[in-house]
Write a protein that holds these residues in place. Structure first.
Motif, mmCIF file in Angstrom:
data_model
loop_
_atom_site.group_PDB
_atom_site.id
_atom_site.type_symbol
_atom_site.label_atom_id
_atom_site.label_comp_id
_atom_site.label_asym_id
_atom_site.label_seq_id
_atom_site.Cartn_x
_atom_site.Cartn_y
_atom_site.Cartn_z
ATOM 1 N N SER A 68 55.980 11.343 -18.642
ATOM 2 C CA SER A 68 54.779 11.189 -19.463
ATOM 3 C C SER A 68 53.507 11.219 -18.628
ATOM 4 C CB SER A 68 54.874 9.877 -20.247
ATOM 5 O OG SER A 68 53.669 9.612 -20.921
ATOM 6 N N VAL A 69 53.458 10.406 -17.573
ATOM 7 C CA VAL A 69 52.201 10.260 -16.834
ATOM 8 C C VAL A 69 51.934 11.420 -15.882
ATOM 9 C CG1 VAL A 69 52.264 7.754 -17.010
ATOM 10 C CG2 VAL A 69 53.218 8.863 -14.975
ATOM 11 N N SER A 70 52.968 12.218 -15.576
ATOM 12 C CA SER A 70 52.756 13.346 -14.669
ATOM 13 C C SER A 70 52.443 14.643 -15.406
ATOM 14 C CB SER A 70 53.980 13.549 -13.770
ATOM 15 O OG SER A 70 55.119 13.946 -14.524
ATOM 16 N N ALA A 71 52.359 14.591 -16.716
ATOM 17 C CA ALA A 71 52.050 15.790 -17.490
ATOM 18 C C ALA A 71 50.735 16.408 -17.015
ATOM 19 C CB ALA A 71 51.958 15.447 -18.979
ATOM 20 N N GLY A 72 50.766 17.691 -16.696
ATOM 21 C CA GLY A 72 49.583 18.393 -16.225
ATOM 22 C C GLY A 72 49.304 18.226 -14.748
ATOM 23 N N LYS A 73 50.105 17.406 -14.060
ATOM 24 C CA LYS A 73 49.937 17.204 -12.621
ATOM 25 C C LYS A 73 51.067 17.888 -11.867
ATOM 26 C CE LYS A 73 47.722 12.683 -13.289
ATOM 27 N NZ LYS A 73 46.373 13.124 -12.886
ATOM 28 N N THR A 74 50.885 18.025 -10.566
ATOM 29 C CA THR A 74 51.929 18.558 -9.701
ATOM 30 C C THR A 74 52.710 17.393 -9.131
ATOM 31 O OG1 THR A 74 50.522 20.432 -9.113
ATOM 32 C CG2 THR A 74 52.411 19.990 -7.683
ATOM 33 N N LEU A 75 54.030 17.474 -9.230
ATOM 34 C CA LEU A 75 54.879 16.364 -8.804
ATOM 35 C C LEU A 75 55.923 16.862 -7.812
ATOM 36 C CD1 LEU A 75 55.910 13.421 -9.207
ATOM 37 C CD2 LEU A 75 57.348 14.299 -11.057
ATOM 38 N N LEU A 76 55.984 16.185 -6.657
ATOM 39 C CA LEU A 76 57.075 16.392 -5.696
ATOM 40 C C LEU A 76 57.764 15.051 -5.558
ATOM 41 C CD1 LEU A 76 58.616 18.204 -3.709
ATOM 42 C CD2 LEU A 76 56.955 17.551 -1.946
ATOM 43 N N ILE A 77 59.063 15.012 -5.873
ATOM 44 C CA ILE A 77 59.778 13.755 -5.955
ATOM 45 C C ILE A 77 61.043 13.802 -5.113
ATOM 46 C CG2 ILE A 77 60.876 14.537 -8.094
ATOM 47 C CD1 ILE A 77 61.000 11.637 -9.027
ATOM 48 N N ILE A 78 61.268 12.755 -4.321
ATOM 49 C CA ILE A 78 62.547 12.541 -3.650
ATOM 50 C C ILE A 78 63.362 11.617 -4.539
ATOM 51 C CG2 ILE A 78 63.723 11.484 -1.680
ATOM 52 C CD1 ILE A 78 61.277 12.138 0.021
ATOM 53 N N GLU A 79 64.586 11.998 -4.828
ATOM 54 C CA GLU A 79 65.400 11.165 -5.716
ATOM 55 C C GLU A 79 66.877 11.423 -5.432
ATOM 56 O OE1 GLU A 79 66.562 8.489 -7.551
ATOM 57 O OE2 GLU A 79 64.451 8.649 -8.143
ATOM 58 N N HIS A 80 67.656 10.329 -5.414
ATOM 59 C CA HIS A 80 69.096 10.437 -5.196
ATOM 60 C C HIS A 80 69.885 10.431 -6.498
ATOM 61 C CE1 HIS A 80 69.402 10.400 -0.836
ATOM 62 N NE2 HIS A 80 68.474 9.463 -0.796
ATOM 63 N N ASP A 81 69.260 9.997 -7.582
ATOM 64 C CA ASP A 81 69.923 9.978 -8.881
ATOM 65 C C ASP A 81 69.921 11.400 -9.445
ATOM 66 O OD1 ASP A 81 70.575 9.785 -11.599
ATOM 67 O OD2 ASP A 81 69.590 7.844 -11.832
ATOM 68 N N MET A 82 71.078 12.049 -9.384
ATOM 69 C CA MET A 82 71.141 13.448 -9.793
ATOM 70 C C MET A 82 70.893 13.637 -11.282
ATOM 71 S SD MET A 82 71.473 15.329 -7.156
ATOM 72 C CE MET A 82 70.306 14.153 -6.462
ATOM 73 N N ASP A 83 71.281 12.665 -12.102
ATOM 74 C CA ASP A 83 70.966 12.768 -13.525
ATOM 75 C C ASP A 83 69.459 12.795 -13.726
ATOM 76 O OD1 ASP A 83 73.630 12.774 -14.271
ATOM 77 O OD2 ASP A 83 73.720 10.604 -14.578
ATOM 78 N N ALA A 84 68.745 11.940 -12.980
ATOM 79 C CA ALA A 84 67.285 11.912 -13.066
ATOM 80 C C ALA A 84 66.687 13.227 -12.595
ATOM 81 C CB ALA A 84 66.738 10.747 -12.233
ATOM 82 N N VAL A 85 67.188 13.727 -11.477
ATOM 83 C CA VAL A 85 66.673 14.979 -10.909
ATOM 84 C C VAL A 85 66.833 16.122 -11.892
ATOM 85 C CG1 VAL A 85 67.112 16.750 -9.161
ATOM 86 C CG2 VAL A 85 66.955 14.349 -8.492
ATOM 87 N N PHE A 86 68.031 16.286 -12.413
ATOM 88 C CA PHE A 86 68.309 17.454 -13.246
ATOM 89 C C PHE A 86 67.664 17.348 -14.619
ATOM 90 C CE2 PHE A 86 72.191 17.898 -10.395
ATOM 91 C CZ PHE A 86 71.617 18.905 -9.647
ATOM 92 N N SER A 87 67.324 16.140 -15.057
ATOM 93 C CA SER A 87 66.650 16.006 -16.347
ATOM 94 C C SER A 87 65.139 16.157 -16.230
ATOM 95 C CB SER A 87 66.974 14.643 -16.974
ATOM 96 O OG SER A 87 66.382 13.593 -16.241
ATOM 97 N N LEU A 88 64.590 15.901 -15.036
ATOM 98 C CA LEU A 88 63.139 15.875 -14.864
ATOM 99 C C LEU A 88 62.577 17.139 -14.230
ATOM 100 C CD1 LEU A 88 60.465 14.202 -14.947
ATOM 101 C CD2 LEU A 88 61.063 13.392 -12.650
ATOM 102 N N ALA A 89 63.251 17.660 -13.213
ATOM 103 C CA ALA A 89 62.662 18.697 -12.359
ATOM 104 C C ALA A 89 62.663 20.081 -13.006
ATOM 105 C CB ALA A 89 63.413 18.759 -11.037
ATOM 106 N N ASP A 90 61.585 20.813 -12.754
ATOM 107 C CA ASP A 90 61.542 22.238 -13.101
ATOM 108 C C ASP A 90 62.296 23.045 -12.044
ATOM 109 O OD1 ASP A 90 59.743 21.843 -15.334
ATOM 110 O OD2 ASP A 90 58.165 21.512 -13.854
ATOM 111 N N ARG A 91 62.101 22.652 -10.779
ATOM 112 C CA ARG A 91 62.827 23.281 -9.679
ATOM 113 C C ARG A 91 63.262 22.211 -8.684
ATOM 114 N NH1 ARG A 91 60.261 27.688 -6.408
ATOM 115 N NH2 ARG A 91 58.383 26.382 -6.486
ATOM 116 N N VAL A 92 64.275 22.547 -7.900
ATOM 117 C CA VAL A 92 64.853 21.621 -6.937
ATOM 118 C C VAL A 92 64.983 22.327 -5.593
ATOM 119 C CG1 VAL A 92 66.850 20.169 -6.377
ATOM 120 C CG2 VAL A 92 66.178 20.492 -8.773
#
Length: 250
Positions: free
Chosen positions: A192-216
């Motif tokens: 929600s809060v990153s809408a319209g922003k550029t986001l680079l995220i480190i994350e170990h939760d693969m469910d979170a990664v695959f549900s959130l990221a446009d690219r990995v």
């Protein structure tokens, strides 16, 4: 599509020990890009280089087309880059609102007038209140930050990164230490809060990664071995062997 963050041939050595090796990475403006990899791959070191906390041994970093390789954390913050860390960085004894006021003040360019810089400034308060509403902590504005739950402190951390109106966010393991329900709520908040922003995220939760990221992008032993959509990364045999494991997606 324009590129918000560009890394070219980034290397980092500690003495004779290489940590990052010829890293190339392009994060498009407005995309949510995840950086994954095993422990010790160099992910947090790469974040530190991007954020100006450390200096690259070689290579070039660009933010919105500007060479920022040698800039400090403060200079990068003024150019619209914000970072959150693996551990919470709130001022435990200050109220939630005062934490947010501090973040807003720290992000302002120049000193301006004394009244405008004062912690009770209507401009500072308006921005602080706006961010607290966005992260769902308005009800806790007058509570000491140290009294918040762990998940709520992580949400406050995210708010502190957002307070200055940054266009590019670096989030380092924002769901670390959370249970599944808390992690799911955190990911929805980030979405929600990153809408319209550029986001680079480190994350170990693969469910979170695959549900959130446009690219990995996958970092292994200091090298980016693959970049693609979540679906492409799931299906990449080299990634599965090096990191994700043969059971992923089965």
């Amino acid at each position: 599509m324009s590129i918000a963050l560009q890394l070219r041939g980034i290397e980092k050595r500690f003495g004779a020990t290489p940590v990052l090796r010829d890293v190339d990475l392009a994060v498009r403006a407005g995309e949510r890009h995840a950086l994954i990899g095993p422990n010790g791959a160099g992910k947090s070191t790469l974040f530190s280089l991007i954020a100006g906390a450390q200096r690259a041994s070689a290579g070039r970093i660009e933010l919105m087309g500007e060479d920022t390789t040698r800039l400090s954390c403060a200079a990068l913050a003024r150019r619209g880059l914000a970072r959150s860390f693996q551990t919470t960085s709130v001022f435990a004894r200050l109220s939630v609102l005062d934490n947010m006021r501090c973040a807003v003040l720290a992000s302002r360019r120049g000193w301006g007038g004394c009244v405008d810089r004062w912690i009770g400034s209507r401009h500072v308060d308006a921005r602080a209140t706006q961010v607290l509403e966005a992260i769902g902590l308005s009800a806790f504005a007058e509570h000491a930050a140290g009294m918040l739950s762990y998940a709520e402190q992580r949400a406050l951390d995210l708010g502190l990164a957002l307070a200055g109106g940054a266009h590019t966010l670096l989030l380092d393991e924002p769901t670390a230490g959370m249970n599944r329900a808390e992690s799911a709520r955190a990911i929805e908040l980030i979405r929600s809060v990153s809408a319209g922003k550029t986001l680079l995220i480190i994350e170990h939760d693969m469910d979170a990664v695959f549900s959130l990221a446009d690219r990995v992008s996958v970092l292994v032993q200091g090298r980016v071995i693959a970049t693609g959509t979540p679906e492409a990364i799931r299906a990449d045999a080299a990634v599965r062997e090096a990191y994700l494991g043969s059971g992923v997606g089965q």
